[in-house]
Design an enzyme around this catalytic site. Structure first.
Site, short mmCIF file in Angstrom:
data_model
loop_
_atom_site.label_atom_id
_atom_site.label_comp_id
_atom_site.label_asym_id
_atom_site.label_seq_id
_atom_site.Cartn_x
_atom_site.Cartn_y
_atom_site.Cartn_z
N HIS A 1 3.85 -3.18 7.94
CA HIS A 1 4.14 -2.00 7.07
C HIS A 1 4.70 -2.50 5.81
O HIS A 1 4.79 -1.81 4.73
CB HIS A 1 5.10 -1.00 8.10
CG HIS A 1 5.66 0.08 7.44
ND1 HIS A 1 6.92 0.00 7.01
CD2 HIS A 1 5.11 1.29 7.04
CE1 HIS A 1 7.17 1.14 6.54
NE2 HIS A 1 6.11 2.06 6.62
N GLU B 1 2.24 -3.09 3.23
CA GLU B 1 1.45 -1.82 2.87
C GLU B 1 2.28 -1.41 1.65
O GLU B 1 1.90 -0.96 0.46
CB GLU B 1 1.40 -0.97 3.81
CG GLU B 1 0.90 0.48 3.54
CD GLU B 1 1.56 1.43 4.36
OE1 GLU B 1 1.92 2.55 3.69
OE2 GLU B 1 1.60 1.59 5.57
N HIS B 2 3.68 -1.20 1.75
CA HIS B 2 4.49 -0.87 0.72
C HIS B 2 4.41 -1.57 -0.51
O HIS B 2 4.32 -0.92 -1.80
CB HIS B 2 6.04 -0.82 1.32
CG HIS B 2 6.37 0.51 2.02
ND1 HIS B 2 7.33 1.42 2.04
CD2 HIS B 2 5.96 1.12 2.93
CE1 HIS B 2 7.58 2.34 2.59
NE2 HIS B 2 6.72 2.16 3.40
N GLU C 1 13.72 4.62 5.76
CA GLU C 1 12.69 5.15 6.72
C GLU C 1 12.87 4.90 8.18
O GLU C 1 12.62 5.77 9.10
CB GLU C 1 11.22 4.48 6.22
CG GLU C 1 9.98 5.15 6.89
CD GLU C 1 8.69 4.54 6.33
OE1 GLU C 1 7.60 5.10 7.05
OE2 GLU C 1 8.66 3.73 5.52
#
Length: 429
Positions: free
Chosen positions: A46, A49-50, A126
């Site tokens: 993840h 991905e950022h 997040e």
């Protein structure tokens, strides 16, 4: 019109041409997610991905967004348990620009150390936001109740302490290991020149190669029989109940979807009508399927006042037993098939939804499931298939459960010594 081909480097490409559309969606699918991770790098998929949106050798972070948004397009990405997808949707005349931006992010991202440190703060926020959502906390908790210490149980976002441990070399090494042609699919759907598309994709992705390759392979973990409770200072008790399901791409997956719709798929479903409408003890109750590589589950979710948990559990178990033993009427079966076909067709009325469907199918099963294929599978559902799926899923009953709320007293009366309170240790997974 469909075309499925493979470049010399092993990259699979699936193209669906829809002549009457004026848009095109492009997705880069990577068979990599939190299921590939370990206790030390959980959340790295993840995080990568950022970082792919944080600037390349020829575009700043803002310029990546502007390249697509300035022409009225959309650009985004998501990470799951087993796949990451980067995608754009643009007018068909900008197909090459879409491919250029995605390839630029993939091959030329800077992984600037200052940006990495900043993004750690973003991702930790997040994670904190997810901690404030009882439903998110519940899903992560139920994943652990279902899979134990298996990698499939790990949260997609990771934990604060694992995210803080990421560094540039770690991110690049991981990307170079898993972001390889053999693990990836380019999915394109919309108005496409089928005569030239292979040459165009080759131009942007044909030179892609990696020396440090980790071909993704997943095991077949056993579904656990565990009941977890996690304390949160909230008014409702949030509940998930899990039972065996079917793996992604299983021949009988549409039979399972049909049966799930009947039992808990909407306002006319058995569980909704019984527990919300007749008993009036909850606002939301539904059934959802989690299909993964080699394994799958079927799950019931509800949120309610803790005082109603005993009657809710008794009713769900009673309705589940009755559903798995009573014969569905021919009229009900036909209606459910038509409902499933309708929802499937309506879900394909955009290039992006078809791109997602094609990309996922090729990534996990190396084949295209055309709408005609799917509709034929739904039409072929009969009582033999229903019975077979009932045996594999609903008739096995509830295996595990997860609860999030502020008081477990009533749950302990029901589960006795089989209920375990889960306390998140932020220093280790």
């Amino acid at each position: 019109m469909y075309n499925l081909f493979r470049l010399n480097n092993g990259l699979r490409v699936v193209v669906e041409n829809i002549e009457q559309f004026n848009s095109v969606s492009v997705g880069l699918w990577v068979e990599n997610g939190s299921r590939n991770e370990n206790e030390f790098n959980n959340g790295i998929s993840h995080f990568i991905e950022h970082m792919l949106f944080k600037g390349t050798k020829k575009r700043t972070s803002k310029e990546i967004a502007e390249a697509i948004e300035d022409i009225g397009g959309q650009i985004n990405a998501f990470t799951g348990k087993e796949a990451t997808c980067y995608y754009v949707k643009v007018l068909d005349s900008y197909l090459e620009l879409g491919l250029d931006v995605i390839s630029d992010m993939l091959f030329n991202s800077n992984f600037n150390e200052e940006e990495i440190e900043k993004e750690k703060g973003v991702v930790i926020e997040e994670i904190n936001m997810s901690e404030d959502s009882p439903e998110d906390v519940l899903m992560d908790l139920h994943s652990i109740a279902t899979w134990g210490q298996e990698s499939i149980s790990r949260p997609i976002l990771g934990y604060e302490h694992t995210v803080r441990g990421f560094n540039r070399n770690m991110l690049i090494d991981y990307l170079q290991s898993y972001y390889i042609p053999e693990n990836c699919v380019i999915s394109i759907c919309g108005k496409v020149d089928m005569k030239t598309i292979k040459e165009v994709v080759e131009r942007y992705f044909g030179a892609w190669d990696s020396k440090n390759k980790s071909i993704t392979k997943y095991n077949s973990p056993e579904i656990k029989k565990t009941n977890f409770f996690r304390k949160k200072d909230i008014e409702q008790l949030h509940v998930t109940l899990g039972m065996p399901g079917l793996e992604v791409g299983h021949d009988d997956i549409y039979t399972l979807i049909l049966l799930s719709n009947i039992l808990g798929g909407g306002a006319s479903s058995i569980l909704f009508q019984k527990i919300r409408e007749e008993l009036g003890i909850c606002y939301s109750i539904y059934l959802f399927i989690s299909s993964h590589i080699n394994v799958g589950t079927v799950n019931v979710y509800t949120g309610l006042n803790p005082q109603y948990i005993k009657v809710a559990l008794e009713t769900i178990n009673h309705e589940l037993k009755r559903f798995s033993t009573d014969r569905i009427s021919p009229e009900k079966l036909m209606k459910a098939k038509e409902q499933l076909k309708g929802s499937y067709i309506l879900g394909l009325e955009s290039t992006s939804s078809r791109m997602f469907s094609n990309g996922k199918s090729v990534l996990f099963k190396d084949k295209i499931n055309t709408p005609n294929d799917v509709l034929s599978k739904i039409d072929s559902i009969d009582y033999n298939k229903v019975d077979a799926v009932m045996d594999m899923t609903f008739r096995k009953g509830i295996y595990n459960s997860a609860f999030v709320g502020k008081d477990e007293t009533l749950l302990k009366d029901i589960y006795k010594d089989t209920l375990v309170e889960f306390k998140l240790d932020k220093t280790k997974i």
